[in-house]
Design an enzyme around this catalytic site. Structure first.
Site, PDB file in Angstrom:
ATOM      1  N   GLY A  50     -22.662   5.954  19.928  1.00  0.00           N
ATOM      2  CA  GLY A  50     -22.424   8.133  19.554  1.00  0.00           C
ATOM      3  C   GLY A  50     -21.075   8.669  19.837  1.00  0.00           C
ATOM      4  N   ASP A 106     -18.618   9.108  23.276  1.00  0.00           N
ATOM      5  CA  ASP A 106     -19.287  10.279  22.826  1.00  0.00           C
ATOM      6  C   ASP A 106     -19.498  11.418  24.015  1.00  0.00           C
ATOM      7  OD1 ASP A 106     -21.911  10.033  23.758  1.00  0.00           O
ATOM      8  OD2 ASP A 106     -23.012  10.649  22.319  1.00  0.00           O
ATOM      9  N   ASP A 109     -23.055  13.383  30.299  1.00  0.00           N
ATOM     10  CA  ASP A 109     -23.673  13.935  31.276  1.00  0.00           C
ATOM     11  C   ASP A 109     -23.981  13.330  32.774  1.00  0.00           C
ATOM     12  OD1 ASP A 109     -26.296  15.905  31.095  1.00  0.00           O
ATOM     13  OD2 ASP A 109     -27.132  14.274  29.773  1.00  0.00           O
ATOM     14  N   PHE A 159     -28.036  21.108  24.391  1.00  0.00           N
ATOM     15  CA  PHE A 159     -27.553  19.837  23.823  1.00  0.00           C
ATOM     16  C   PHE A 159     -26.929  19.880  22.742  1.00  0.00           C
ATOM     17  CE2 PHE A 159     -29.750  16.652  20.715  1.00  0.00           C
ATOM     18  CZ  PHE A 159     -29.788  16.115  21.736  1.00  0.00           C
ATOM     19  N   VAL A 160     -26.204  19.219  22.418  1.00  0.00           N
ATOM     20  CA  VAL A 160     -25.093  20.141  21.010  1.00  0.00           C
ATOM     21  C   VAL A 160     -25.365  18.084  19.856  1.00  0.00           C
ATOM     22  CG1 VAL A 160     -23.717  21.131  21.918  1.00  0.00           C
ATOM     23  CG2 VAL A 160     -23.506  18.293  22.464  1.00  0.00           C
ATOM     24  N   ASP A 166     -25.871  12.535  18.392  1.00  0.00           N
ATOM     25  CA  ASP A 166     -27.021  12.677  17.773  1.00  0.00           C
ATOM     26  C   ASP A 166     -28.690  13.056  17.970  1.00  0.00           C
ATOM     27  OD1 ASP A 166     -28.164  10.647  20.041  1.00  0.00           O
ATOM     28  OD2 ASP A 166     -29.493  10.533  18.478  1.00  0.00           O
ATOM     29  N   ARG A 172     -25.722  12.208  13.532  1.00  0.00           N
ATOM     30  CA  ARG A 172     -24.402  11.656  14.030  1.00  0.00           C
ATOM     31  C   ARG A 172     -23.405  12.054  13.120  1.00  0.00           C
ATOM     32  NH1 ARG A 172     -25.980   8.481  18.504  1.00  0.00           N
ATOM     33  NH2 ARG A 172     -27.823   7.753  18.055  1.00  0.00           N
TER      34      ARG A 172
HETATM   35  P1  IMP Z   1     -25.587  10.094  30.541  1.00  0.00           P
HETATM   36  O1  IMP Z   1     -26.079   8.267  31.300  1.00  0.00           O
HETATM   37  O2  IMP Z   1     -26.797  11.176  31.502  1.00  0.00           O
HETATM   38  O3  IMP Z   1     -24.309  10.493  31.132  1.00  0.00           O
HETATM   39  O4  IMP Z   1     -25.945   9.682  29.335  1.00  0.00           O
HETATM   40  C1  IMP Z   1     -24.664   9.714  28.397  1.00  0.00           C
HETATM   41  C2  IMP Z   1     -25.607   9.445  26.599  1.00  0.00           C
HETATM   42  O5  IMP Z   1     -26.690  10.544  26.552  1.00  0.00           O
HETATM   43  C3  IMP Z   1     -24.722  10.100  25.919  1.00  0.00           C
HETATM   44  O6  IMP Z   1     -23.953   8.381  25.158  1.00  0.00           O
HETATM   45  C4  IMP Z   1     -25.936  10.665  24.276  1.00  0.00           C
HETATM   46  O7  IMP Z   1     -25.839   9.369  23.214  1.00  0.00           O
HETATM   47  C5  IMP Z   1     -26.373  11.634  25.169  1.00  0.00           C
HETATM   48  N1  IMP Z   1     -26.648  13.066  25.354  1.00  0.00           N
HETATM   49  C6  IMP Z   1     -25.928  13.373  27.110  1.00  0.00           C
HETATM   50  N2  IMP Z   1     -26.245  15.186  25.926  1.00  0.00           N
HETATM   51  C7  IMP Z   1     -26.636  15.130  24.589  1.00  0.00           C
HETATM   52  C8  IMP Z   1     -26.012  15.951  24.100  1.00  0.00           C
HETATM   53  O8  IMP Z   1     -26.060  17.181  24.398  1.00  0.00           O
HETATM   54  N3  IMP Z   1     -26.468  15.769  23.100  1.00  0.00           N
HETATM   55  C9  IMP Z   1     -26.839  14.656  22.113  1.00  0.00           C
HETATM   56  N4  IMP Z   1     -26.846  13.456  23.194  1.00  0.00           N
HETATM   57  C10 IMP Z   1     -26.049  13.492  24.369  1.00  0.00           C
HETATM   58 MG    MG Z   2     -27.570   9.511  22.232  1.00  0.00          MG
END
Ligand code: IMP
Ligand code: MG
Length: 198
Positions: A50, A106, A109, A159-160, A166, A172
């Protein structure tokens, strides 16, 4: 070409302007650190996949002598909170002691991905360690607290896709940050399949 796109949250122009700002701030901060040791290397570490688009744009806003090393992380959504998590795939960049490291992703979350990468890189004792994300979802999304020095935009918990992000591996290359139509996002919870590339 992208009929599933619903609404645009951030335009090309907004993203480009913000990336230029971030580049200016990051270069200034790293240069400041390097006053103490001008030979200290600068290493940029994008989290695949990402961070690729942001990284390509951001490094061209950094007038620094730098090297790029990538890290790949898989996410494991898991049935329960305790089984959720992130796992490094392949090798973590090594020999970062005494270097100025910038991790790029990217989106922040749940915090699992950046939390893990930061923790493992910090163990190598870099001279400085900072993180830059294009997007950050609300604090309430976090399963793990993570400090991030540079944030492009705070967005709502939607969700974006686009600009590197992606849905099921696609979008992407969409040049803006946008949501998907509800019918396209019905399976959004499956977007991060166990072991899937981020
Ligand atoms: P985390 O480990 O939950 O902080 O998530 C990070 C990963 O989840 C990012 O690098 C993305 O690949 C994916 N992700 C989280 N939210 C989104 C979204 O809204 N759209 C697309 N990918 C997301
Ligand atoms: Mg992803």
């Amino acid at each position: 070409m992208f009929p599933e796109i619903d609404h645009i949250l951030l335009s090309r122009e907004q993203i480009a302007a913000r990336v230029r700002d971030l580049g200016e701030r990051i270069a200034k901060d790293i240069n400041n650190d390097r006053l103490a040791d001008a030979d200290a290397e600068v290493v940029i570490i994008p989290i695949l996949t990402g961070a690729l688009v942001l990284t390509a744009d951001l490094i061209r806003e950094l007038p620094l002598r730098l090297s790029l090393r990538v890290v790949a992380v898989s996410s494991y959504p898991g049935a329960s909170i305790s089984s959720k998590g992130a796992k490094i795939r392949g090798e973590l960049p090594q020999n970062l002691a005494g270097k100025h490291v910038l991790i790029i992703d990217d989106i922040l979350d749940s915090g699992q991905t950046i939390g893990l990468v930061k923790e493992l890189i910090a163990e190598q004792r870099p001279a400085s360690l900072r993180t830059c994300v294009l997007l950050r979802k609300p604090e309430t999304c976090r399963m793990r607290h993570v400090d991030v020095e540079y944030v492009g935009f705070d967005i709502p918990n939607e969700f974006v896709v686009g600009y590197g992000l992606d849905y099921d591996g696609f979008y992407r290359n969409y040049p803006q940050i946008a949501t998907l139509k509800p019918e396209a996002i019905a399976a959004a919870s499956r977007a991060t399949k166990p072991g899937s590339s981020q």
